[in-house]
Design an enzyme around this catalytic site. Sequence first.
Site, mmCIF file in Angstrom:
data_model
loop_
_atom_site.group_PDB
_atom_site.id
_atom_site.type_symbol
_atom_site.label_atom_id
_atom_site.label_comp_id
_atom_site.label_asym_id
_atom_site.label_seq_id
_atom_site.Cartn_x
_atom_site.Cartn_y
_atom_site.Cartn_z
ATOM 1 N N ASP A 84 0.844 -1.179 0.000
ATOM 2 C CA ASP A 84 0.000 0.000 0.000
ATOM 3 C C ASP A 84 0.891 1.244 0.000
ATOM 4 O O ASP A 84 1.916 1.281 0.671
ATOM 5 C CB ASP A 84 -0.836 -0.043 1.287
ATOM 6 C CG ASP A 84 -1.981 0.920 1.211
ATOM 7 O OD1 ASP A 84 -3.122 0.451 1.175
ATOM 8 O OD2 ASP A 84 -1.729 2.157 1.179
ATOM 9 N N LYS B 7 0.933 12.642 -16.070
ATOM 10 C CA LYS B 7 -0.161 13.607 -16.093
ATOM 11 C C LYS B 7 -1.432 12.951 -15.570
ATOM 12 O O LYS B 7 -1.484 11.724 -15.551
ATOM 13 C CB LYS B 7 -0.363 14.144 -17.507
ATOM 14 C CG LYS B 7 -0.854 13.074 -18.497
ATOM 15 C CD LYS B 7 -1.457 13.674 -19.709
ATOM 16 C CE LYS B 7 -2.933 13.910 -19.569
ATOM 17 N NZ LYS B 7 -3.803 12.823 -20.046
ATOM 18 N N HIS C 200 3.371 12.959 -22.710
ATOM 19 C CA HIS C 200 3.922 12.088 -23.761
ATOM 20 C C HIS C 200 3.862 12.741 -25.142
ATOM 21 O O HIS C 200 4.575 12.332 -26.054
ATOM 22 C CB HIS C 200 3.258 10.698 -23.745
ATOM 23 C CG HIS C 200 1.921 10.645 -24.408
ATOM 24 N ND1 HIS C 200 0.764 11.061 -23.802
ATOM 25 C CD2 HIS C 200 1.552 10.241 -25.651
ATOM 26 C CE1 HIS C 200 -0.253 10.900 -24.623
ATOM 27 N NE2 HIS C 200 0.196 10.404 -25.760
ATOM 28 N N LYS D 223 6.505 12.802 -28.916
ATOM 29 C CA LYS D 223 6.107 12.471 -30.295
ATOM 30 C C LYS D 223 7.020 13.219 -31.252
ATOM 31 O O LYS D 223 7.147 14.447 -31.166
ATOM 32 C CB LYS D 223 4.649 12.880 -30.547
ATOM 33 C CG LYS D 223 3.645 11.971 -29.852
ATOM 34 C CD LYS D 223 2.236 12.410 -30.220
ATOM 35 C CE LYS D 223 1.204 11.631 -29.440
ATOM 36 N NZ LYS D 223 0.770 10.405 -30.096
ATOM 37 N N ASP E 235 -7.684 16.806 -19.647
ATOM 38 C CA ASP E 235 -7.101 15.562 -20.164
ATOM 39 C C ASP E 235 -6.110 15.819 -21.289
ATOM 40 O O ASP E 235 -5.034 15.240 -21.315
ATOM 41 C CB ASP E 235 -8.239 14.644 -20.658
ATOM 42 C CG ASP E 235 -7.748 13.255 -21.052
ATOM 43 O OD1 ASP E 235 -6.871 12.719 -20.356
ATOM 44 O OD2 ASP E 235 -8.246 12.702 -22.058
ATOM 45 N N HIS F 262 -1.276 18.424 -23.552
ATOM 46 C CA HIS F 262 -0.808 18.067 -24.901
ATOM 47 C C HIS F 262 -0.942 19.230 -25.906
ATOM 48 O O HIS F 262 -0.014 19.558 -26.633
ATOM 49 C CB HIS F 262 -1.599 16.886 -25.471
ATOM 50 C CG HIS F 262 -1.592 15.659 -24.603
ATOM 51 N ND1 HIS F 262 -0.596 15.378 -23.711
ATOM 52 C CD2 HIS F 262 -2.465 14.623 -24.512
ATOM 53 C CE1 HIS F 262 -0.863 14.231 -23.103
ATOM 54 N NE2 HIS F 262 -1.996 13.754 -23.573
ATOM 55 N N LYS G 239 -13.886 13.466 -27.982
ATOM 56 C CA LYS G 239 -14.096 12.020 -28.129
ATOM 57 C C LYS G 239 -15.310 11.782 -29.014
ATOM 58 O O LYS G 239 -16.251 12.597 -29.029
ATOM 59 C CB LYS G 239 -14.362 11.385 -26.767
ATOM 60 C CG LYS G 239 -13.268 11.607 -25.716
ATOM 61 C CD LYS G 239 -12.064 10.741 -25.962
ATOM 62 C CE LYS G 239 -11.046 10.861 -24.840
ATOM 63 N NZ LYS G 239 -9.744 10.275 -25.199
HETATM 64 C C1 BG6 Z 1 -3.946 10.759 -23.130
HETATM 65 C C2 BG6 Z 1 -5.386 11.040 -22.801
HETATM 66 O O1 BG6 Z 1 -3.102 11.577 -22.370
HETATM 67 O O2 BG6 Z 1 -3.714 11.021 -24.504
HETATM 68 C C3 BG6 Z 1 -6.309 10.238 -23.688
HETATM 69 O O3 BG6 Z 1 -5.628 10.731 -21.441
HETATM 70 C C4 BG6 Z 1 -5.978 10.436 -25.142
HETATM 71 O O4 BG6 Z 1 -7.677 10.556 -23.444
HETATM 72 C C5 BG6 Z 1 -4.496 10.195 -25.360
HETATM 73 O O5 BG6 Z 1 -6.743 9.535 -25.915
HETATM 74 C C6 BG6 Z 1 -4.075 10.510 -26.789
HETATM 75 O O6 BG6 Z 1 -2.735 10.173 -26.952
HETATM 76 P P1 BG6 Z 1 -2.230 9.559 -28.318
HETATM 77 O O7 BG6 Z 1 -0.756 9.401 -28.128
HETATM 78 O O8 BG6 Z 1 -2.946 8.259 -28.483
HETATM 79 O O9 BG6 Z 1 -2.599 10.559 -29.359
#
Ligand code: BG6
Length: 456
Positions: free
Chosen positions: A85, A138, A168, A172, A225, A230, A316
Amino acid sequence: MSTNRSDALVFFGATGDLAYKKIFPALLAMVRRGRLDVPVIGVARSGWDLDRFRSHAHDSISEHGEMDDEAFAKFASLLQYIDGDYTDVATFEAIGNALGECRRPAHYLAIPPALFGTVVEQLAKTGCTREGRVIVEKPFGRDLDSAHRLNQILLHAYPEQRIFRIDHYLGKRPVHNMVFFRFANAFLESFWNHKYIESVQITMAEDFGIKGRGAFYDTVGTVRDVIQNHLFQVLANLAMEPPARLDSESMRDEKVKVLKSVAPIDVKNIVRGQFRGYQQENGVARGSTTETFAALRLDINSWRWTGVPFYIRAGKLLPVTCTEALIRLRKPPKIFPRAACDSNYFRFRIGPDTSLALGVTVMDADDKMTGEQTELLASRRPGAGEPDAYERVLGDAMVGDRTLFAREDYVEEAWRIVDPVIQAGMQVQSYEPGTWGPAEVDRIVAPACGWMTPRV
Ligand code: BG6
């Protein structure tokens, strides 16, 4: 650099979804490339043992990565597993024992954000931080205030140079390439400013829903999100000035400057949407007002960008999956008869494919001199074995390269910009799955020539 290399990776949330889909494949790829040969200690509270953990890693890589038996045997020999835990000091004592003589462990927190503070405090209390690093997933906080508090907790345990906040998107290649491309070529600079650019639009469309992540997603929504992190990174790469040097701090200084020039979003300049059926998803509260779509407008009040609106939309269950940025130039002087929207544009495609395109007008096929639009396109397929975003960011964190990570001031500036929207408790407008969001978007936040529908 090698003396700076992490000598262990401690991986919290090791039995979770992110680990299964992204992290194990990235770690195996690092082993294969010779970038990972230190103990990898998974930590979770799943009641598992090492055998179960290894076979889970194997399943993950078979399903989401590229299996390589020889590399996997090596990887499996690096794996350790601690079941415990995160609030229990015994878990951290076990981590301390497993670390043995390691001096520079990288602690990677792939866990719900509400637990970041608890884990970091325990790491510090039990002496597990040593001279190592912390890598934080994140979302970094929920708003400006919580991000600030989280920064204080991290900075209490680690100096800023040893904190790696993951986004992330920065890993890219096409996102990183925006900066390279802008400053490695002279021609762009001649029009990359408010005199020639009419507007910028960034679209991140996903044709899928929340994929069973309802319990997480319902506490977050599109702005937190993907937009605050991003897509702001994409915006910063498009808008930043050339760095004075190529070191991580010079690069990050320029990005922070962009955000500092952005005023908090005016709630009149955003439309929040929710796809019909969202509230029936598992883990989503009935009556939820969480957005699954947002479109907004920002202004960058800088010498280069004043007067150029920046539009961002993400959502989405939209018609396609595609992320791209479109930089539209002002119209040319009218000499030939022309269509309503024949201004040039520059397009960066980030995914699913990678391309750069210049939108131009050429003489129409009938020689009527009315012109038609076409694109000069350069596209690129990822080379075989090219590192994916997670491999790139984890590899960089392990050697201490901070360029692809968000700095404290950057993260707080990003929250400052979205904070009014988060605090306002605004309405969400419903939209049908498979459409481009609520109808209000075209009325309230639409670029002059409209949103460009990505062609995929
Ligand atoms: C994530 C989000 O950080 O990035 C997701 O939580 C999203 O909701 C995703 O779908 C998209 O990342 P990628 O690399 O698939 O474009």
